[in-house]
Design an enzyme around this catalytic site. Structure first.
Site, PDB file in Angstrom:
ATOM      1  N   ASP A 435       0.869  -1.171   0.000  1.00 27.22           N
ATOM      2  CA  ASP A 435       0.000   0.000   0.000  1.00 27.22           C
ATOM      3  C   ASP A 435       0.912   1.229   0.000  1.00 27.22           C
ATOM      4  O   ASP A 435       2.110   1.114   0.271  1.00 27.22           O
ATOM      5  CB  ASP A 435      -0.869  -0.038   1.258  1.00 27.22           C
ATOM      6  CG  ASP A 435      -1.730   1.200   1.414  1.00 27.22           C
ATOM      7  OD1 ASP A 435      -2.246   1.679   0.396  1.00 27.22           O
ATOM      8  OD2 ASP A 435      -1.876   1.670   2.541  1.00 27.22           O
ATOM      9  N   THR A 437      -0.245   5.006   1.024  1.00 29.20           N
ATOM     10  CA  THR A 437      -0.519   5.974   2.077  1.00 29.20           C
ATOM     11  C   THR A 437      -0.489   5.314   3.445  1.00 29.20           C
ATOM     12  O   THR A 437      -1.204   4.363   3.685  1.00 29.20           O
ATOM     13  CB  THR A 437      -1.898   6.626   1.852  1.00 29.20           C
ATOM     14  OG1 THR A 437      -1.967   7.076   0.503  1.00 29.20           O
ATOM     15  CG2 THR A 437      -2.106   7.795   2.784  1.00 29.20           C
ATOM     16  N   ARG A 657       6.986  16.651  -4.967  1.00 30.87           N
ATOM     17  CA  ARG A 657       5.836  16.949  -5.830  1.00 30.87           C
ATOM     18  C   ARG A 657       5.930  18.421  -6.220  1.00 30.87           C
ATOM     19  O   ARG A 657       5.980  19.284  -5.344  1.00 30.87           O
ATOM     20  CB  ARG A 657       4.529  16.696  -5.087  1.00 30.87           C
ATOM     21  CG  ARG A 657       4.362  15.277  -4.618  1.00 30.87           C
ATOM     22  CD  ARG A 657       3.367  15.221  -3.469  1.00 30.87           C
ATOM     23  NE  ARG A 657       2.028  15.590  -3.882  1.00 30.87           N
ATOM     24  CZ  ARG A 657       1.032  14.729  -4.060  1.00 30.87           C
ATOM     25  NH1 ARG A 657       1.228  13.451  -3.861  1.00 30.87           N
ATOM     26  NH2 ARG A 657      -0.158  15.128  -4.430  1.00 30.87           N
TER      27      ARG A 657
END
Length: 1203
Positions: A435, A437, A657
């Site tokens: 996964d 998050t 980001r």
């Protein structure tokens, strides 16, 4: 109150708070009864809920299930049958059960007690362990089912009720920060607009809040008394696993209201930033969507255990063959005892015998002898193997639990092995499915760097940069860190969530002294205005916090605030900001009138706001992805383009980001023209509405002037890049399966070095224009078929690219979204998809539902046949954890669902490195060696029995005393094996981590291959031959006692048994790589205990000690030949193994042996020697920062040639 902050408390305890639906320009409007709503009442849409009347006659007729949830493997009723089934899945236990039954018949060559007791103990210990593990699950269920929630009991009164007592139709009141106890339909909230904010991290892993809004018909139920006479009927879809869709209708006062996912509140999601909501229960317990996405906890068995069953089958075949041979030869010998009425072996009195030795009924005697032999040779199959492995695995699990290197001090959470069945599987993992998050990340975004007017600001260092610098040993990192430390000392401030920016040039208002102060002012103002966040002022502390649709947006607003542009109030039409005036140096209040908001979407990849400032100028402020922003710049707005592009690339390389920020001024005429077209596009009711709105927005978002770029760190957990790098070096593939958007997942891929700039990305997406056009069509079946064809075409194109790439060995990354994955997992496509995925260095699946995560895991596990490990932290990962060979739960912030469904729980992703490379490798090696050794010692022991049977005409006479037979595996040889399984280490933990390639021994299963197993079996047979024939030849005709008597059967048996015990224990001493005092105690203690046992057992009365009475003290101990034979047999039996081991170590060393030699020769820190050893990797490292550095160095090497 009207003129105050929109976030201030309103009368009656209801807050007047702005919400996202008021801000967004692209409002979805109200649902209608067209399309799917017309299906209500038909198949799959038959559920009827009588609201506020769960006990009524109509409701009780429907007989829906309760809200009790059970995740345990057993119940009181099923424990005995299911656990016995688990026990007798082991073929050896079935065989021992048959032997135990037969031991009560005259066929038995030994007493019944000595045979039954070990079986009962073995099964009892294993079943006890299962009870303990399931009890832990039961305690978690009890905690969840007994949580309290307020339920309407009548007359407008709400009382606390346990979750498990909820019924379909109950009206519940859920308060702030509580979990929803079942799937609810939102009726109203404390907000006038009947909205609420929901956190769904447990379901889809996303941290941003979701906005939910009740229907207008129920939105005015603001207090408990409103529900006194409330009655309604909901008709909706049947329970299903789809988290993202819902179809239903509510009938209130004979008016039908359509229900959509906007009103659905799912169990295990949490109410946030809302004081309370009222909802009606529509799905309970195992009907809820989160439980529909979960699967029953499977009974997992390791590959080694399954192979062990095959070895037991093989040994059982050998046993049957030996028994068959014994029966045939015994039948022939028995038949020949009487020839022409004469007794051939008269001393056996065959004329007076029973059926078991009757020469006249030789076939019957042979059949009965076959059953006796089956029991006698049962020592070939070690009954104590299973219980010894259970004990070893429990002790290994304790070591895992007690490992301080996997203890997370911050949260006081140690590693916890919740089941010990799969320890050795940890050493054989081929693919990890993770996964994102909460597993790879910390669920937080931090503003860390920015580029303004071509100048890079921000001295923070990301996890990726730190990991790469540490790998290179770069001194720059130290300098920057020291400098950062100085700055932090100068500007000492408490840490601020979402803000990790350090640069004295623009902090504390010093930006006014920068050469491009006017650009910096516009940049920070854009961050403070261009968003849809909501401010919330804490009335006690006065601190302003922000509620944003995404964590990055919150980080931008916080950054603007900390750098002097504080956004503090929003109304329907304006945004208020406290700004630093560069001329006066004072904070001034500026109000910007909001004219339009052009929303972010995955296709637009940008968002804009159009505002009018206090001077009357109209400004368009825009932020978006560099891929769409640079092409929209005006010719005179590209002043800093080259420098900004370079900075953006550097930030992306550091795993950040990035968004580009730009602006433009609009004149009145241009804006009015745009606004007219924009309003018309929004009001169009057609399938093309969204496209038309985007087209109009795109026309105004051009001729922009570049201001700079932001860099936000999607904060990885500590040590994630290093851990992934080590796992990649170990040859383990990592797939990321996330519910997040594609852009977010790709950014994290870069952040943890699963992706890098030069890696080709294969993107299989349903967001293509042709796919979107198909989705708008009326014929859903045709659209689905066409979408499937598009996905297949994309996968085929990827396969061709993969084939082409194989020739020049470039690394590829596969990125696929949830809709495409639905078609990729179809039966006729999944093999093609898997072929492409396996050929790629990295695989990222975005927008994956919990069911898809589980299906992908199953596909990889079954089709590749390799060991899979799934790791996650939320309820949305439960199916994946249960489907994988090993499920690892992260005990993080998302509740305990993943941990309760996992096999092993750890607190941080980085602990996976030690769990696999150290504990996994050791456990695999220990269990493999232990099983091989177990079969060796039992074959050595069993074949001495068989050889004596040949010598004794296969009569079923055991050469050893009954209790010698029973205690061989229990006392004299079992403890050294347990010590091997718990303590042995081929190399230390330090070297396991230094040379991750050592892990490939487990992935390739070299230590438990059939060749190695048969090698140990051959060693056992060889030892048995040497022990038996040396003993029998040395003692058969020679005088043994002083009086000249030859050795009797009891003396022969005792001597042979002594040789077996000494040989197998000394063989253990030769096999062990790492001695502890416990191993010395058990190995040599086992031999000493045998001599003590002979003294004690032989001293008992003959009725108890039978054939062992005084044998050792009177016959064996005084005879020199007894000691000489033992010594000679010991040396002869160990010589073959010693010779083989020496040759193999010298000329054909295995990987761990090379590392052992390095350590002994002092080469462990020699870089050249270490590099030479690492070259033996069978799988190139294509991901991780090591691969990134190698790729960069290759590019650096190539550059001079290009020049």
């Amino acid at each position: 109150m009207g003129g105050g902050s929109p976030l201030r408390k309103m009368g009656g305890g209801r807050r007047k708070k702005q919400h996202f639906s008021r801000i967004h320009a692209f409002s979805c409007g109200k649902a209608s009864f067209k399309g799917e709503h017309s299906l209500i009442g038909g198949p799959g849409f038959s559920r009827v809920v009588h609201c506020n009347d769960p006990e009524g006659f109509d409701a009780t007729l429907l007989n829906y299930g309760g809200n009790y949830v059970r995740t345990t493997k057993y119940t009181l009723a099923t424990f005995l049958p299911k656990s016995l089934f688990e026990q007798f899945r082991r073929v050896a236990n079935v065989y021992f059960l048959v032997c135990a039954i037969l031991s009560f018949t005259p066929l038995s060559p030994y007493s019944a007690v000595s045979n039954v007791v070990p079986l009962v103990v073995v099964m009892g210990v294993t079943m006890g362990k299962e009870v303990l593990e399931d009890w832990r699950r039961k305690q978690q269920d009890i905690e969840v089912n007994n949580r309290k929630v307020k339920v309407h009991c009548g007359d407008g009164i709400f009382d606390d009720t346990k979750w498990m007592n909820l019924k379909v139709g109950d009206i519940v009141k859920v308060e702030k920060d509580q979990f929803f106890p079942a799937d609810l339909i939102l009726l109203s909230s404390n907000f006038e607009e009947a909205i609420c904010y929901v956190e769904t991290t447990n379901l889809d892993g996303e941290t941003n809040l979701k906005l939910k809004q009740a229907m207008d018909a129920t939105s005015n139920f603001h207090d408990d008394s409103s529900f006194q006479n409330f009655k309604a009927v909901i008709r909706c879809e049947d329970p299903n696993a789809n988290l993202y869709s819902f179809v239903g209708s509510l009938e209130l006062e004979e008016q039908q209201q359509p229900l959509t996912p906007q009103q659905l509140l799912l169990r295990d999601s949490k109410l946030k930033n809302t004081d309370f909501v009222y909802g009606v229960v529509i799905f309970t317990g195992h009907d809820t969507k989160v439980m529909q996405n979960s699967t029953a906890p499977p009974s997992k068995r390791s590959k080694i255990e399954r192979r062990m069953d095959k070895i037991v089958y093989f040994l059982f075949f050998v046993l049957v063959l030996m028994s068959f041979i014994a029966a045939i030869f015994f039948g022939i010998a028995t038949k020949e005892d009487l020839q022409n009425g004469k007794m051939k072996r008269w001393y056996l009195r065959p004329d007076k015998t029973t059926i078991y030795y009757d020469p006249t009924r030789a076939p019957a005697a042979a059949i009965l002898q076959f059953l006796t032999a089956l029991m006698l040779y049962s020592y070939l199959i070690p009954i104590s193997l299973y219980v010894s492995i259970e004990i070893v695995k429990v002790l290994q699990s304790i070591f895992i639990n007690q490992d301080l290197h996997m203890y997370y001090e911050e949260a006081d959470k140690p590693a916890r092995a919740r089941t010990s069945n799969l320890n050795e599987e940890l050493g054989q993992v081929d693919t990890i499915l993770s996964d994102k998050t909460g597993t790879l990340t910390c669920n937080s975004m931090e503003f860390i760097k920015c580029s303004i007017a071509g100048t890079a600001y921000g001295r923070g260092i990301t996890e990726v940069e730190r990991a790469m610098a540490r790998r290179k040993g770069a001194p720059i990192l130290l300098d920057e860190t020291e400098e950062e430390g100085l700055i932090e000392d100068l500007t000492a401030k408490p840490s601020i969530k979402g803000f990790n920016f350090v640069d004295e040039r623009i902090m504390n208002g010093k930006w006014v002294n920068e050469p491009c102060a006017n650009v910096i002012q516009k940049f920070l103002r854009s961050l403070a205005i261009c968003h849809t966040a909501l401010p919330e002022v804490d009335e006690e502390t006065g601190i302003t916090s922000y509620e944003a649709e995404s964590p990055d947006e919150a980080a931008f607003v916080i950054a603007a605030r900390e750098l002097g542009f504080k956004f503090y109030e929003r109304s329907h039409t304006s945004i208020s900001v406290h700004e630093l005036d560069p001329i006066s140096g004072r904070k001034v209040e500026s109000v910007y009138k909001i004219l339009s908001i052009l929303e972010f979407s995955s296709s637009r990849k940008r968002m804009s706001v159009i505002v009018r400032n206090e001077e009357g100028k109209i400004l368009l402020l825009c932020k978006g992805a560099d891929s769409v922003m640079f092409e929209r710049l005006a010719k005179d707005g590209r002043q800093f383009e080259e420098k900004t592009k370079r900075h953006v690339d550097e930030y992306a390389d550091a795993g950040l980001r990035t968004l580009v920020v730009a602006y433009r001024e609009l004149d009145e005429e241009e804006y009015n023209e745009f606004n007219k077209a924009f309003t018309e596009a929004k009001n169009i009711v057609s399938a093309d509405r969204e496209e038309m709105v985007e087209e109009v927005a795109g026309k105004i978002e051009r001729e922009l002037i570049l201001l700079g770029a932001t860099a936000v760190e999607d904060k990885l957990q500590n040590g994630v890049p290093e851990c992934i790098d080590k796992l990649a070096q170990a040859g383990i593939k990592l797939w990321v399966l996330t519910g997040d958007k594609m852009e977010t997942a790709i950014n994290i891929g870069f952040a943890c070095s699963l992706l890098r700039q030069e890696m080709k990305q294969i993107i299989i997406s349903s967001e293509t224009p042709e796919a979107k056009a198909l989705e708008k069509g009326e014929d859903k079946t045709a659209a689905a078929s066409a979408l499937k064809a598009i996905v297949i075409d994309q996968i085929n194109a990827a396969k061709q690219l993969l084939t082409a790439t194989d020739e020049n060995s470039e690394a590829l990354a596969l990125i696929i979204d949830g809709k495409s994955l639905t078609y990729a997992l179809k039966d006729d496509v999944k093999n093609l998809f898997l072929e492409v995925a396996i050929g790629c260095a990295s695989v990222i699946c975005c927008r994956s539902s919990p069911k898809q995560k589980a299906l992908v895991t199953r596909l990889v596990k079954i089709r590749t046949g390799n060991t899979t490990l799934a790791i996650g932290d939320g309820a949305n990962d439960v199916g994946m954890l249960q489907e994988a060979d090993i499920g690892i739960g992260i005990s993080g912030v998302e509740g305990m669902q993943a941990v309760m469904s996992s096999d092993i729980a750890i607190a941080q992703f980085r602990f996976l490195e030690r769990l696999l490379l150290v504990h996994g490798h050791w456990c695999y090696r220990r269990i493999s060696s232990m099983i091989c050794y177990f079969f060796y010692k039992n074959i050595a022991f069993g074949f001495t029995l068989f050889f004596y049977e040949i010598y004794a005409s296969f009569s079923g006479q055991a050469v050893y005393n009954d209790w010698y037979l029973s205690l061989y595996n229990v006392f004299f040889t079992s403890l050294p094996v347990i010590a091997l399984g718990v303590f042995d280490q081929d190399v230390s933990a330090k070297f396991c981590l230094k040379f991750p390639l050592l892990y490939q021994e487990g992935v390739q299963n070299v230590l438990f291959s059939w060749l190695r197993i048969l090698g140990w079996a051959f060693n056992g047979v060889l030892s048995a031959i040497l022990i038996f024939f040396f003993c029998i030849r040395a003692m058969e005709s020679q005088a043994f006692r002083k009086g000249g008597e030859v050795a009797s059967l009891d003396i022969l048996g005792t001597t042979m048994y002594t040789c077996v015990v000494c040989v197998v224990n000394c063989q253990m001493a030769l096999s062990i790589s790492y001695f502890t005092y416990i191993q010395h105690l058990f190995i040599w203690g086992g031999v000493v205990f045998w001599y003590i046992f002979q003294l004690a057992y032989g001293a008992l009365s003959p009725s108890l000690s039978t054939t062992a009475y005084q044998v050792f003290i009177e016959a064996c101990a005084p005879a020199p030949s007894y000691w000489l034979i033992t010594l000679f047999v010991l040396i002869a039996s160990l010589t073959p193994y010693f010779t083989y081991a020496a040759i193999q170590m010298r000329f054909f060393p295995m990987y761990h042996q090379m590392i052992q030699w390095m350590r002994k020769d002092g080469h462990s820190d020699d870089p050249e020697f270490c590099h030479m050893v690492r070259q033996r990797s069978l799988r190139p490292t294509t991901v991780g920062y090591t691969a990134r550095i190698e790729a960069q160095s290759k590019r650096f090497d190539i550059k001079p040639e290009v020049l």
